[in-house]
Design an enzyme around this catalytic site. Structure first.
Site, PDB file in Angstrom:
ATOM      1  N   GLY A   1       0.828  -1.196   0.000  1.00  0.00           N
ATOM      2  CA  GLY A   1       0.000   0.000   0.000  1.00  0.00           C
ATOM      3  C   GLY A   1       0.864   1.248   0.000  1.00  0.00           C
ATOM      4  N   CYS A   2       0.262   2.364  -0.364  1.00  0.00           N
ATOM      5  CA  CYS A   2       1.033   3.596  -0.495  1.00  0.00           C
ATOM      6  C   CYS A   2       1.521   4.096   0.869  1.00  0.00           C
ATOM      7  CB  CYS A   2       0.211   4.664  -1.214  1.00  0.00           C
ATOM      8  SG  CYS A   2      -1.447   4.926  -0.553  1.00  0.00           S
ATOM      9  N   TYR A   3       0.624   4.167   1.857  1.00  0.00           N
ATOM     10  CA  TYR A   3       1.055   4.609   3.184  1.00  0.00           C
ATOM     11  C   TYR A   3       2.088   3.638   3.771  1.00  0.00           C
ATOM     12  CZ  TYR A   3      -2.785   8.090   3.633  1.00  0.00           C
ATOM     13  OH  TYR A   3      -3.629   9.154   3.494  1.00  0.00           O
TER      14      TYR A   3
ATOM     15  N   SER B   1       5.496   4.234   2.413  1.00  0.00           N
ATOM     16  CA  SER B   1       6.175   5.437   2.917  1.00  0.00           C
ATOM     17  C   SER B   1       6.670   5.238   4.343  1.00  0.00           C
ATOM     18  CB  SER B   1       5.236   6.658   2.813  1.00  0.00           C
ATOM     19  OG  SER B   1       4.468   6.827   3.969  1.00  0.00           O
TER      20      SER B   1
END
Lengths: 346, 346, 346, 346
Positions: free
Chosen positions: D158-160, D163
């Protein structure tokens, strides 16, 4: 993948710390037929790391940008120098480079106008080398023929003129010059360059919009010249500042000498751009949007006939930093060396 | 602080959950001579708390917005009803209110055009009450005289027409109708209303800009009517969508029947707006910016003469939700009851 | 409409050409109990017309802003002076005003910290009048009692501290000081003031977002002092710059000494803010958004309990130029003279 | 230019009309070792022209996107299928593809969590094939070793989580799990996908900012799993919506089991990323900005030690649609076939 020669030209960029110069550095560093040999900043002192010139270069290696120095530049033995400097600097540096046999693609306005008499009026300085104004090739790439192949000096078009001329030139022969040609052009704020002024601060620009330069913008004589309007025809050019960073949209109002059909207009555009992979003309009545071209080297053009074809509204969009500056300069570089327009721009 | 009567009119807002309706609810709730008796939403069911209608109402008390119901509305015994609804709904509701003796300020387009024949073409429906089109007072407030005092029905002008007419009307007698009147207008996206469509999503609009409606926008006949252009004169109106929320800037190109001086133009504007506290005309050559008027009920107008005064570029700015909708409606309300235009709008 | 006395205080604003100063000028010019007698700019020379201080003043009349001059200021015989100046200037001017019997509301940081020893570290100058640091009333209005009535000097809180303290102070007695208090605060760019620097230009900020000042921001000791954290407790404050103009949202992580219920937390907030019309606490689990408070003098606070009530995330929002600066200053002015907090702020 | 094999894998994209899917189509169409054989939309009917999938494809040719159909997909004989679909669709389609011998890179969350018991809680459906959850390789590329070479199924992070994990994983062994790990993450709005909802409209988002999902976001268990936090350690993850389109910045608060020096932290990051051309770690105290990575496949990480090295603030930035989705998927594709991570991504 190509059967082009593997030849590589040595190139340099002067003014690489500006927005257009940074785009140039990024494109040229990835161009299969260019070797970026030297990079100069707009600063008086200090060094700017190569990776800071453009976000996409963060992990790239290349020459750091240093303050401009002619000897340093010549030591890099460039075949072509791209100038993305203030006009006055280009007016001074271009002759020095040409005299030493270096070809130049000048992104400033210093060599765009044919008449030296225009420079005091529009640029605020006496032009030092009027004969070069006549030699310079005006690099609106799609309208250049063989002349770029041998050009010593290419005057890369202004961003607003590029957006207007791409839409109007193919129809120019049929435009009624007794009626005003009206161009309302809206540009993202990067068109003003890197600005440390309150008027360009985020807090002042956010949510704002304004027209400026209505009494005369230096891109007006460039458009007039590009359309061969002469002295008599009326051109009204009103630039506006959009609250975004990139892109120009021009809404252009023209009258024709005779009523045109959509087919006729499309045929004229097709004739102009059939060979181009970088200019797209939309079907009648369909208008382009800024986001279709931002971050691309392409232009898009749409048109709507009015009054039974006696008039039209033309809308054109480009990325001001690319087709309006850096990528068009690279198109011109490609033409100089016989590569396709799109080389290094995909 | 004033020697006005302390009289208070009972008012209602229909369509208060839209952007313009929310502004109306906020203004009227603070108006010293209005009592906001009832508020209706644009929804088919459910209740919207009063404090949710506008950010400034968060701690305010007032009637919650419920789905529109004529009986409920009449039960509130309003002296004036403000309609901020779709056109078709206004066309149906306005006659019902007038028949019951309730005065109406209609922010939709349902009663703006004089000719019922225009409605199928521009609005897509047959107008149910042509005689009311002739009775309706077109509420471009600064150009109304006594007629608002007794008006039963005020057709509040559209946002684009307001921005164009304020700039052009004072000069109308001197405009050359044989030459096209060209209006490039750019609006913030709230002009489209509350939209649950991908094309109006943040991800699609951010950094974008486009023209639309070039082949015909319903505000075009309204501008044409407001300038008494007749059938022969050419009006070209191109609306554009700005990547911001509020404000309209119109760049307008006009030709005059005779060359004008800046003093002459200023004199005409002064004649029109000397008594107005809500329209500011700037000195010759100075152009207004969107941020000067956003979140205010004011308009600003600038102009630049060209070609020795034979032509001009006019630039006008308003907040589309205020002078282009809600605050102009309240100006009209003030005129109905004899208050200064600015009452409740400071 | 009110039964308050009609008394009017004479006020002056120094630093009215900044963003917070402009808001102050706009509010005070409309305040029913203030007479704006003099206005000073941040410039060294030249005059800024009153109507240019804030968009809402465009047609208003009032004193033009001139370079600061103590004699001119005193000649206006102000009862209260609002300072929206750089810290060093406030440190110098405040004592001069107090010595002449003029009350001061200081929007700078020059008198916010109790300990003069903090000034060299956090503000970069030796504080000239340590005794005034002890006299100054820290004007977080909702937490002031009678002390504002008689205050000679009000230190108006910083924008970040206001956003953090409003959320944390009501719960402070139950916060576990052995665990770090973590505040990630995000501010619109107007918080940096009017900036003529490339880093604050539209082209650099648009679409960007960053943390800054993580190693120590001068608002950190102010928050620490406001929560009486002492030396031992850990406070981590990370300010961030949002790509918008107005508003601060703080996301705050706290641990409690004992598990709390939502009812308990709400009761503590209600106790703190029941009398306030300018601070709204949302139901458990509902979080405020920036747009709910931008352009308003209000704060909103939301909270989410975690881990069975042993921890919570608090989210608070304010408009940094209003509750974080100008409108809180006017709340303090209202308290000085016995008016309701909301007077002049509706 | 390379001595890599000229082998080309046949690939397909399902969900190419979404934002991440469009990026995938654009990257894969230019990838020297991929042949984009089929493209499927998220629509139930109708065809989306290839050139409409991404602005950079405007003049490109490739397969138009049609509604998903398994037989059509299999007819294209893809070696690898990229799924950028809703979770439920991926959960159903992935097994069908694997059963037919097609390798899958799944950009949805359907196979990211190891425990099938997590799916009803966090994703709202019973997982149909628990055994595949154990087989799936979690494709945080920089932390994968040889397993991608033979993987049948890659669960793209996932993107979060991408990061957060990029910043925290290299330090994980030294993080004190008795103290909460706090992540405030801020994402551009494209992270929500193409949305036709009022809450995602330009008029609602412009100038706004908010936290959401504080009571539990499905990326929280993914972060917890990626850090092997177990049940006892406290993870607090608060996602926020930035008023921009692209990019995620995470501000992360960690405590260490022992005080660390900047050199130690840098050594740990260097060990993790020395071989990576797509993750940059900045010197101590220097923090990355969103614009450094937007429109690039790169991540940047900065850190600031606090309290003598006992704690740190970590800040990481990525483009949520690239390193947070499409370009990381292509990194994983490159690893599957033995190409460098950056192949096709420069």
């Amino acid at each position: 993948m190509t059967n082009l020669s593997d030849a590589v030209a040595s190139v340099a960029v002067v003014g690489a710390t500006g927005y257009a110069g940074g785009e140039l550095a990024a494109i040229l560093s990835r161009h299969p037929h260019a070797n970026l040999a030297a990079v100069f900043s707009g600063a008086k002192s200090g060094t700017t790391p190569f990776r800071s010139l453009h976000p996409s270069l963060s992990r790239a290696t290349g020459p750091d940008a240093v303050p401009f120095d002619l000897d340093l530049l010549l030591a890099a033995k460039p075949d072509v120098v791209f100038l993305a400097t203030p006009n006055e600097i280009a007016a001074e540096v271009v002759p020095q480079l040409l005299d030493r046999g270096v070809r130049v693609i000048d992104l400033s306005g210093a060599f765009r106008l044919r008449e030296s008499a225009s420079y005091p009026t529009w640029y605020g300085f006496e032009h030092p080398r009027a004969e070069l104004l006549r030699e310079a090739v005006y690099g609106l790439t799609e309208f250049c023929n063989g002349e770029l192949t041998t050009a010593r000096l290419v005057a890369n078009p202004g961003c607003y003129p590029t957006s207007v001329l791409l839409a109007v030139r193919p129809l120019a022969a049929l435009i009624d010059r007794d009626q005003p040609l009206i161009c309302d052009s809206m540009s993202g704020i990067s068109g003003a360059g890197k600005k440390s002024e309150l008027a360009y601060s985020f807090a002042e620009v956010f949510g704002n919009f304004k027209a400026y330069g209505v009494a005369g913008h230096r891109h007006e004589p460039e458009i007039r010249q590009g359309l061969k309007l002469g002295d008599r025809a009326t051109l009204i050019f009103v630039p506006h500042l959009l609250p975004t960073v990139r892109g120009i949209l021009s809404t252009i109002h023209v009258a024709f000498t005779e009523p045109l059909t959509a087919e006729h207009v499309l045929a004229l555009y097709t004739k102009a751009y059939a060979a181009s992979h970088l200019v797209t003309v939309l079907p009648h009545g369909q208008l382009p949007e800024l986001k279709d071209v931002v971050n691309t080297p392409r232009a898009e053009i749409g048109f709507q006939l009015l009054q039974g074809g006696k008039r039209a509204v033309l809308v054109s969009v480009i990325d001001n930093l690319l087709k309006g500056a850096a990528s068009q300069a690279v198109q011109n570089f490609n033409r100089m060396f016989g590569y396709p327009d799109t080389e290094g721009l995909s």
